[in-house]
Design a protein around this motif. Structure first.
Motif, PDB file in Angstrom:
ATOM      1  N   VAL A  18       0.822  -1.207   0.000  1.00  0.00           N
ATOM      2  CA  VAL A  18       0.000   0.000   0.000  1.00  0.00           C
ATOM      3  C   VAL A  18       0.861   1.265   0.000  1.00  0.00           C
ATOM      4  O   VAL A  18       0.445   2.321  -0.499  1.00  0.00           O
ATOM      5  CB  VAL A  18      -0.960  -0.005   1.214  1.00  0.00           C
ATOM      6  N   LEU A  19       2.091   1.158   0.514  1.00  0.00           N
ATOM      7  CA  LEU A  19       2.975   2.328   0.580  1.00  0.00           C
ATOM      8  C   LEU A  19       3.548   2.704  -0.781  1.00  0.00           C
ATOM      9  O   LEU A  19       4.094   3.801  -0.946  1.00  0.00           O
ATOM     10  CB  LEU A  19       4.120   2.056   1.550  1.00  0.00           C
ATOM     11  N   ARG A  20       3.431   1.836  -1.769  1.00  0.00           N
ATOM     12  CA  ARG A  20       4.021   2.107  -3.085  1.00  0.00           C
ATOM     13  C   ARG A  20       3.361   3.277  -3.791  1.00  0.00           C
ATOM     14  O   ARG A  20       3.956   3.883  -4.676  1.00  0.00           O
ATOM     15  CB  ARG A  20       3.939   0.852  -3.959  1.00  0.00           C
ATOM     16  N   GLN A  21       2.137   3.611  -3.378  1.00  0.00           N
ATOM     17  CA  GLN A  21       1.464   4.751  -4.005  1.00  0.00           C
ATOM     18  C   GLN A  21       2.128   6.083  -3.643  1.00  0.00           C
ATOM     19  O   GLN A  21       1.874   7.099  -4.288  1.00  0.00           O
ATOM     20  CB  GLN A  21      -0.009   4.791  -3.580  1.00  0.00           C
ATOM     21  N   PHE A  22       2.994   6.080  -2.623  1.00  0.00           N
ATOM     22  CA  PHE A  22       3.602   7.319  -2.161  1.00  0.00           C
ATOM     23  C   PHE A  22       5.029   7.516  -2.655  1.00  0.00           C
ATOM     24  O   PHE A  22       5.640   8.547  -2.371  1.00  0.00           O
ATOM     25  CB  PHE A  22       3.609   7.356  -0.626  1.00  0.00           C
ATOM     26  N   THR A  23       5.592   6.562  -3.364  1.00  0.00           N
ATOM     27  CA  THR A  23       6.987   6.680  -3.796  1.00  0.00           C
ATOM     28  C   THR A  23       7.225   5.901  -5.078  1.00  0.00           C
ATOM     29  O   THR A  23       6.544   4.902  -5.352  1.00  0.00           O
ATOM     30  CB  THR A  23       7.944   6.153  -2.697  1.00  0.00           C
ATOM     31  N   ALA A  24       8.191   6.378  -5.853  1.00  0.00           N
ATOM     32  CA  ALA A  24       8.621   5.649  -7.056  1.00  0.00           C
ATOM     33  C   ALA A  24       9.715   4.647  -6.742  1.00  0.00           C
ATOM     34  O   ALA A  24      10.142   3.896  -7.621  1.00  0.00           O
ATOM     35  CB  ALA A  24       9.114   6.646  -8.108  1.00  0.00           C
ATOM     36  N   ALA A  25      10.180   4.638  -5.488  1.00  0.00           N
ATOM     37  CA  ALA A  25      11.222   3.685  -5.089  1.00  0.00           C
ATOM     38  C   ALA A  25      10.690   2.255  -5.174  1.00  0.00           C
ATOM     39  O   ALA A  25       9.489   2.007  -5.031  1.00  0.00           O
ATOM     40  CB  ALA A  25      11.685   3.989  -3.668  1.00  0.00           C
ATOM     41  N   ARG A  26      11.604   1.310  -5.374  1.00  0.00           N
ATOM     42  CA  ARG A  26      11.203  -0.094  -5.504  1.00  0.00           C
ATOM     43  C   ARG A  26      11.114  -0.741  -4.127  1.00  0.00           C
ATOM     44  O   ARG A  26      12.104  -1.241  -3.591  1.00  0.00           O
ATOM     45  CB  ARG A  26      12.196  -0.833  -6.400  1.00  0.00           C
ATOM     46  N   ILE A  27       9.920  -0.680  -3.549  1.00  0.00           N
ATOM     47  CA  ILE A  27       9.674  -1.285  -2.241  1.00  0.00           C
ATOM     48  C   ILE A  27       8.521  -2.279  -2.366  1.00  0.00           C
ATOM     49  O   ILE A  27       7.716  -2.202  -3.296  1.00  0.00           O
ATOM     50  CB  ILE A  27       9.336  -0.231  -1.171  1.00  0.00           C
ATOM     51  N   ALA A  28       8.448  -3.211  -1.425  1.00  0.00           N
ATOM     52  CA  ALA A  28       7.335  -4.158  -1.340  1.00  0.00           C
ATOM     53  C   ALA A  28       7.070  -4.837  -2.677  1.00  0.00           C
ATOM     54  O   ALA A  28       5.950  -4.871  -3.180  1.00  0.00           O
ATOM     55  CB  ALA A  28       6.071  -3.453  -0.842  1.00  0.00           C
ATOM     56  N   LEU A  29       8.116  -5.405  -3.281  1.00  0.00           N
ATOM     57  CA  LEU A  29       7.987  -6.002  -4.609  1.00  0.00           C
ATOM     58  C   LEU A  29       7.352  -7.391  -4.572  1.00  0.00           C
ATOM     59  O   LEU A  29       6.910  -7.894  -5.602  1.00  0.00           O
ATOM     60  CB  LEU A  29       9.366  -6.099  -5.277  1.00  0.00           C
ATOM     61  N   GLY A  30       7.316  -7.996  -3.393  1.00  0.00           N
ATOM     62  CA  GLY A  30       6.806  -9.361  -3.310  1.00  0.00           C
ATOM     63  C   GLY A  30       7.854 -10.355  -3.786  1.00  0.00           C
ATOM     64  O   GLY A  30       8.974  -9.985  -4.156  1.00  0.00           O
ATOM     65  N   ARG A  31       7.496 -11.640  -3.792  1.00  0.00           N
ATOM     66  CA  ARG A  31       8.432 -12.657  -4.279  1.00  0.00           C
ATOM     67  C   ARG A  31       7.657 -13.899  -4.712  1.00  0.00           C
ATOM     68  O   ARG A  31       6.521 -14.126  -4.296  1.00  0.00           O
ATOM     69  CB  ARG A  31       9.448 -13.029  -3.198  1.00  0.00           C
ATOM     70  N   THR A  32       8.286 -14.661  -5.566  1.00  0.00           N
ATOM     71  CA  THR A  32       7.785 -15.976  -5.948  1.00  0.00           C
ATOM     72  C   THR A  32       8.870 -16.977  -5.592  1.00  0.00           C
ATOM     73  O   THR A  32       9.917 -17.022  -6.243  1.00  0.00           O
ATOM     74  CB  THR A  32       7.473 -16.037  -7.453  1.00  0.00           C
ATOM     75  N   GLY A  33       8.664 -17.724  -4.534  1.00  0.00           N
ATOM     76  CA  GLY A  33       9.741 -18.567  -4.013  1.00  0.00           C
ATOM     77  C   GLY A  33      10.864 -17.686  -3.530  1.00  0.00           C
ATOM     78  O   GLY A  33      10.668 -16.817  -2.694  1.00  0.00           O
ATOM     79  N   ALA A  34      12.055 -17.891  -4.086  1.00  0.00           N
ATOM     80  CA  ALA A  34      13.212 -17.071  -3.717  1.00  0.00           C
ATOM     81  C   ALA A  34      13.474 -15.967  -4.734  1.00  0.00           C
ATOM     82  O   ALA A  34      14.500 -15.273  -4.643  1.00  0.00           O
ATOM     83  CB  ALA A  34      14.442 -17.964  -3.584  1.00  0.00           C
ATOM     84  N   SER A  35      12.568 -15.783  -5.698  1.00  0.00           N
ATOM     85  CA  SER A  35      12.805 -14.826  -6.787  1.00  0.00           C
ATOM     86  C   SER A  35      11.769 -13.709  -6.771  1.00  0.00           C
ATOM     87  O   SER A  35      10.720 -13.813  -6.141  1.00  0.00           O
ATOM     88  CB  SER A  35      12.752 -15.541  -8.140  1.00  0.00           C
ATOM     89  N   LEU A  36      12.078 -12.657  -7.517  1.00  0.00           N
ATOM     90  CA  LEU A  36      11.108 -11.585  -7.712  1.00  0.00           C
ATOM     91  C   LEU A  36      10.009 -12.057  -8.654  1.00  0.00           C
ATOM     92  O   LEU A  36      10.251 -12.889  -9.535  1.00  0.00           O
ATOM     93  CB  LEU A  36      11.795 -10.349  -8.319  1.00  0.00           C
ATOM     94  N   PRO A  37       8.800 -11.508  -8.535  1.00  0.00           N
ATOM     95  CA  PRO A  37       7.752 -11.805  -9.507  1.00  0.00           C
ATOM     96  C   PRO A  37       8.172 -11.383 -10.920  1.00  0.00           C
ATOM     97  O   PRO A  37       8.901 -10.401 -11.086  1.00  0.00           O
ATOM     98  CB  PRO A  37       6.566 -10.978  -9.012  1.00  0.00           C
ATOM     99  N   THR A  38       7.705 -12.089 -11.916  1.00  0.00           N
ATOM    100  CA  THR A  38       8.073 -11.786 -13.301  1.00  0.00           C
ATOM    101  C   THR A  38       7.725 -10.343 -13.677  1.00  0.00           C
ATOM    102  O   THR A  38       8.488  -9.661 -14.364  1.00  0.00           O
ATOM    103  CB  THR A  38       7.360 -12.758 -14.262  1.00  0.00           C
ATOM    104  N   GLU A  39       6.568  -9.880 -13.223  1.00  0.00           N
ATOM    105  CA  GLU A  39       6.152  -8.504 -13.537  1.00  0.00           C
ATOM    106  C   GLU A  39       7.179  -7.490 -13.062  1.00  0.00           C
ATOM    107  O   GLU A  39       7.526  -6.533 -13.781  1.00  0.00           O
ATOM    108  CB  GLU A  39       4.797  -8.216 -12.900  1.00  0.00           C
TER     109      GLU A  39
END
Length: 274
Positions: A18-39
């Motif tokens: 929810v905090l991503r709406q306040f910044t262009a920084a790459r935060i709260a990206l989530g993960r799939t297993g040990a990797s970043l989501p494809t998106e």
């Protein structure tokens, strides 16, 4: 699972999203297993490509010259000592000085000793210059007129680093130089413009003798704010005859917003920052 993550299928979504709406920084990206989501990987790849494009995009100075001419501003187009982009990136020292032909051109210019020399240089992002330079110059002009400061022809510089402004200012014998230059692209800001202001420009100036205003773009420091800060610094610089670490930016201090331009500079007492 971390207490800050919510599992949706195999995708772990960070509850801070929810905090991503306040910044262009790459935060709260989530993960799939040990990797970043494809998106998110695709978004990162796009941002990296945009940053690289900003560095290598050609500087079309003629477009800026035409736009400035439409506003009644004269321009001079120059080159640094770096003959091409590849050399410019490998040899920062060459971007800090004019080519011999350009230096001869500026030093031979007949109408010298203006108060302010504006230099617009491509730097590391010509995209930033093409997007931000003209609106910023237009926002700054009323302040210069109110201060009564004369403007030399605007220099448009190819393959330029910040210190090239000192070389140009020395040739044109300007009292102060203001360099508008494309900043090193970030992954969320490939079009950020920087300002570097130096009192008494010459080729012996140190980096500590400049004032910097950075991240000028609609998503960062907007044009009216940047123009106000620069006008405040210019006024103080002309009063104190200095710039850099000895001149602190206190433009946000209400107690200092009323200043009177010195009569020995402009012939008029003008309150500009009240």
């Amino acid at each position: 699972m971390s207490g800050n993550e919510i599992i949706t299928g195999v995708l772990h979504r960070n509850s801070w999203a929810v905090l991503r709406q306040f910044t262009a920084a790459r935060i709260a990206l989530g993960r799939t297993g040990a990797s970043l989501p494809t998106e998110e990987l695709l978004k990162f790849g796009l941002a990296h490509a945009q940053a690289r494009d900003a560095v290598h995009q050609p500087f079309i100075s003629e477009d800026l010259a035409n736009q400035l001419a439409d506003s009644g501003l004269q321009t001079l187009i120059v080159n640094s000592a770096a003959p091409d982009r590849a050399t410019y990136l490998r040899r920062p020292d060459l971007g800090r000085k004019l080519s011999s032909q350009s230096r001869e051109q500026l030093c031979a210019w007949p109408d010298k000793q203006a108060d302010i020399l504006l230099v617009i240089g491509d730097g590391l992002s010509s995209k930033a210059v093409h997007r931000q330079a003209i609106p910023l110059v237009m926002a700054l002009r009323p302040y210069l007129q109110t201060l009564g400061l004369s403007l030399a022809p605007i220099v448009l510089a190819h393959q330029s680093r910040v210190a090239l402004g000192d070389d140009a200012g020395e040739c044109l014998q300007a009292k102060a130089v203001v360099m508008l230059i494309g900043e090193r692209p970030g992954l969320s800001s490939p079009d950020s413009l920087g300002i570097y202001m130096t009192w008494g420009p010459n080729t012996r100036r140190l980096e500590s003798e400049r004032n910097c205003i950075s991240n000028i773009r609609p998503e960062g420091l907007d044009y009216p704010q940047a123009a106000f800060k620069l006008a405040w610094l210019l006024e103080q610089s002309f009063q104190r005859r200095l710039s850099g670490v000895q001149l602190k930016d206190e433009s946000d201090n209400p107690a200092l917003h009323v200043r009177v331009t010195p009569t020995d500079l402009t012939g008029n007492h003008v309150r500009i920052l009240s």
